[in-house]
Design an enzyme around this catalytic site. Structure first.
Site: not given
Ligand code: HEM
Length: 296
Positions: A32, A36, A177, A219, A247
């Site tokens: 993540r 970002h 995810h 997820w 999603d």
């Molecule tokens: C498509 C639109 C996306 C949305 C709306 C989205 C939204 C989110 C949200 C709301 C979280 C939770 C953050 C938290 O509360 O700590 C999250 C976590 C995460 N996202 Fe996304 N995301 C998107 C795309 C992506 C992409 C492109 C990647 C990487 C290629 C990604 C990788 C991750 C990962 C690995 C986590 C987990 C982080 C953790 O466990 O600490 N996401 N995302």
């Protein structure tokens, strides 16, 4: 000689990242963090002098970015996980280290090997975009110049098309995810915080592995493992898992659905697509020295 030195330092950094990920199961936060850093890029600004268009340039370290809402919870990855590695391999730029840690995290968690390039220079825009930096929202009202701020498809296309990406990239990258969780105390998008959790994340449950942080909502069931379960499991609507509108729309929208269905049926197809899209994401706005980059 300069490039050979950089390559040796990158190889050392990769070993250190591998050890870190195995000992702390912190793959998700590292993925993540890199996304970002990359995700501030907008190709509409690509004509401006580097690094004004943002992207994978290490600028997520600036107070402007790391202290902003979309990056809530990510500071730990910089200060506690990557800073000790950076101190051991100062020749590796922050921009490279952040991307190296993410690609290594995907690999160590069981995902594809990503054909990464390194040699990124560090930079920060003098006139940075305001938060949320073009990063996506999980819940409406969705940001961007949208006709319908309740439409997750229009929002996802607004975010990813400015990276020069397409619908297949959107579905493949959403598959990241398959690892990780959302937290009430970070994004605030779910009810579960550090002290709560689901049966897959609560303190003491086996799914946490070596993770330092309990709680949140995942997820997938095995959210430390990078596989195609994001796609295979979403149709089952497990009440202990997340499915944001951004999603679930991937199962429905006619531009997204064919990719979603393929990735559910064929993990190798998902891995191949993911590796390409992740590489593309990792190079948004980056400047390489040497210009052709360094492969490990
Ligand atoms: C498509 C639109 C996306 C949305 C709306 C989205 C939204 C989110 C949200 C709301 C979280 C939770 C953050 C938290 O509360 O700590 C999250 C976590 C995460 N996202 Fe996304 N995301 C998107 C795309 C992506 C992409 C492109 C990647 C990487 C290629 C990604 C990788 C991750 C990962 C690995 C986590 C987990 C982080 C953790 O466990 O600490 N996401 N995302």
């Amino acid at each position: 000689a300069e490039a050979a030195k950089k390559k040796a330092a990158l190889q050392k950094a990769k070993v250190l990242c591998t050890d870190l990920i195995k000992s702390k199961d912190c793959q998700a936060i590292l993925v993540r963090l890199a996304w970002h850093d990359s995700g501030t890029f907008d190709k509409a600004n690509a004509g401006k002098p580097w690094p004004e268009a943002g992207g994978a340039i290490g600028s997520i370290r600036t107070d402007h970015e790391i202290n902003a809402g979309p990056n809530a919870g990510l500071k730990k990855a910089l200060t506690q996980y990557l800073k000790p590695i950076k101190d051991k391999v100062p020749e590796v730029s922050w921009a490279d280290l952040i991307q190296l840690a993410s690609a290594t995290a995907v690999e160590v968690a069981g995902g594809p090997k990503i054909p990464m390039r390194y040699g990124r220079l560090d930079g920060a825009p003098k006139q940075p975009a305001p938060a949320p930096f073009g990063l996506p929202d999980a819940l409406p009202p969705f940001g961007g110049p949208l006709k319908n701020s309740n439409d997750p498809s229009e929002h996802l296309r607004y975010v990813f098309y400015k990276y020069g990406m397409d619908d297949k990239d959107i579905v493949a990258l959403s598959g990241a995810h398959t690892i990780g969780r959302a937290f009430k105390d970070r994004s605030g998008t779910v009810q579960e915080g550090y002290l709560g959790g689901t049966k897959y994340t609560v303190k003491g449950c086996p799914f946490l592995g070596n993770s330092e942080t309990a709680g949140g909502r995942s997820w997938t069931k095995n959210w430390l493992k990078f596989d195609n379960s994001y796609f295979t499991d979403m149709p089952d609507h497990d009440t202990h898992c997340i499915a944001f509108p951004t999603d679930t729309i991937l199962m429905i929208d006619p531009g997204f659905k064919p990719h979603f269905d393929l990735f559910a049926k064929d993990q190798a197809a998902f891995f191949a697509a993911y590796a390409q899209s992740h590489k593309k994401l990792s190079e948004q706005g980056s400047k390489f020295e040497p210009t052709e980059g360094i492969t490990l």
